[in-house]
Design a protein around this motif. Structure first.
Motif, PDB file in Angstrom:
ATOM      1  N   ALA A  90     -10.809  25.758 101.926  1.00  0.00           N
ATOM      2  CA  ALA A  90     -11.358  26.314 100.689  1.00  0.00           C
ATOM      3  C   ALA A  90     -12.696  25.676 100.320  1.00  0.00           C
ATOM      4  N   GLY A  91     -13.111  24.666 101.066  1.00  0.00           N
ATOM      5  CA  GLY A  91     -14.392  24.022 100.807  1.00  0.00           C
ATOM      6  C   GLY A  91     -14.369  22.987  99.704  1.00  0.00           C
ATOM      7  N   LEU A  92     -13.172  22.473  99.377  1.00  0.00           N
ATOM      8  CA  LEU A  92     -13.068  21.487  98.304  1.00  0.00           C
ATOM      9  C   LEU A  92     -12.975  20.054  98.820  1.00  0.00           C
ATOM     10  N   VAL A  93     -12.584  19.914 100.087  1.00  0.00           N
ATOM     11  CA  VAL A  93     -12.389  18.592 100.688  1.00  0.00           C
ATOM     12  C   VAL A  93     -13.043  18.587 102.062  1.00  0.00           C
ATOM     13  N   VAL A  94     -13.582  17.424 102.440  1.00  0.00           N
ATOM     14  CA  VAL A  94     -14.141  17.236 103.775  1.00  0.00           C
ATOM     15  C   VAL A  94     -13.293  16.200 104.495  1.00  0.00           C
ATOM     16  N   ARG A  95     -12.955  16.517 105.733  1.00  0.00           N
ATOM     17  CA  ARG A  95     -12.193  15.612 106.610  1.00  0.00           C
ATOM     18  C   ARG A  95     -13.197  14.870 107.488  1.00  0.00           C
ATOM     19  N   GLU A  96     -13.113  13.529 107.486  1.00  0.00           N
ATOM     20  CA  GLU A  96     -14.017  12.717 108.287  1.00  0.00           C
ATOM     21  C   GLU A  96     -13.219  11.779 109.167  1.00  0.00           C
ATOM     22  N   VAL A  97     -13.556  11.745 110.454  1.00  0.00           N
ATOM     23  CA  VAL A  97     -12.852  10.906 111.417  1.00  0.00           C
ATOM     24  C   VAL A  97     -13.659   9.640 111.650  1.00  0.00           C
ATOM     25  N   ASP A  98     -13.028   8.484 111.424  1.00  0.00           N
ATOM     26  CA  ASP A  98     -13.614   7.185 111.736  1.00  0.00           C
ATOM     27  C   ASP A  98     -13.096   6.814 113.116  1.00  0.00           C
ATOM     28  N   GLU A  99     -13.990   6.730 114.091  1.00  0.00           N
ATOM     29  CA  GLU A  99     -13.597   6.555 115.488  1.00  0.00           C
ATOM     30  C   GLU A  99     -12.782   5.294 115.749  1.00  0.00           C
ATOM     31  N   GLY A 100     -12.992   4.260 114.966  1.00  0.00           N
ATOM     32  CA  GLY A 100     -12.160   3.084 115.133  1.00  0.00           C
ATOM     33  C   GLY A 100     -12.613   2.191 116.266  1.00  0.00           C
ATOM     34  N   PRO A 101     -11.786   1.438 116.941  1.00  0.00           N
ATOM     35  CA  PRO A 101     -10.343   1.496 116.746  1.00  0.00           C
ATOM     36  C   PRO A 101      -9.927   0.774 115.473  1.00  0.00           C
ATOM     37  N   PRO A 102      -8.849   1.131 114.869  1.00  0.00           N
ATOM     38  CA  PRO A 102      -8.037   2.299 115.181  1.00  0.00           C
ATOM     39  C   PRO A 102      -8.690   3.575 114.629  1.00  0.00           C
ATOM     40  N   LEU A 103      -8.328   4.689 115.197  1.00  0.00           N
ATOM     41  CA  LEU A 103      -8.804   5.989 114.740  1.00  0.00           C
ATOM     42  C   LEU A 103      -8.205   6.244 113.358  1.00  0.00           C
ATOM     43  N   ARG A 104      -9.049   6.540 112.384  1.00  0.00           N
ATOM     44  CA  ARG A 104      -8.574   6.815 111.020  1.00  0.00           C
ATOM     45  C   ARG A 104      -9.274   8.058 110.501  1.00  0.00           C
TER      46      ARG A 104
END
Length: 140
Positions: A90-104
């Motif tokens: 819906a465009g209200l939240v952005v998902r961001e991947v922190d490569e890590g380690p550990p992956l978060r």
């Protein structure tokens, strides 16, 4: 005629009235169109957990998946994932991947999501004034 007997349409009109858009005869009964914008809002925000997720992200800023899970007791990982996906779609939240380690994976509000803060604040104020705690029937 009984004191409280109902009068039917056929007793008051010659012939029958054509049904209106709500199935009731024109001029009879009540039919309200719900505003399209409210339908869109509540089809998303009316789902269980969605408002709480937005509240946590609004109050605390970006959060990791595990932090969101801890902040909302009772939500399963699957439901949390589903709601976050819906909010992202819906465009209200952005998902961001922190490569890590550990992956978060962290989540933050977009400009559109952050713009809900005044509405959420007003809903909380309204609930404090008009929605008694016992109305929740044992839920926290």
């Amino acid at each position: 005629m009984a004191e409280h007997q109902a009068v039917t349409d056929t007793e008051t009109n010659e012939g029958t009235a054509a049904p209106g858009p709500c199935g009731a005869a024109e001029g009879h009964g009540t039919c309200f169109d719900v505003e399209n914008a409210l339908t869109r809002v509540f089809s998303l925000l009316g789902k269980r957990w969605t408002g709480l997720l937005l509240g946590v992200l609004t109050s605390n800023g970006p959060a990791y998946f595990s932090e969101l899970r801890r902040a909302i007791p009772g939500i399963s990982e699957r439901m949390l994932s589903d709601r976050l996906t819906e909010l992202a779609d819906a465009g209200l939240v952005v998902r961001e991947v922190d490569e890590g380690p550990p992956l978060r994976v962290s989540y933050r509000l977009t400009e559109g999501g952050a713009a809900l803060k005044p509405a959420l604040t007003e809903l909380a104020l309204w609930a404090n004034q008009y929605l008694p705690e016992h109305a929740l029937k044992g839920r926290c």
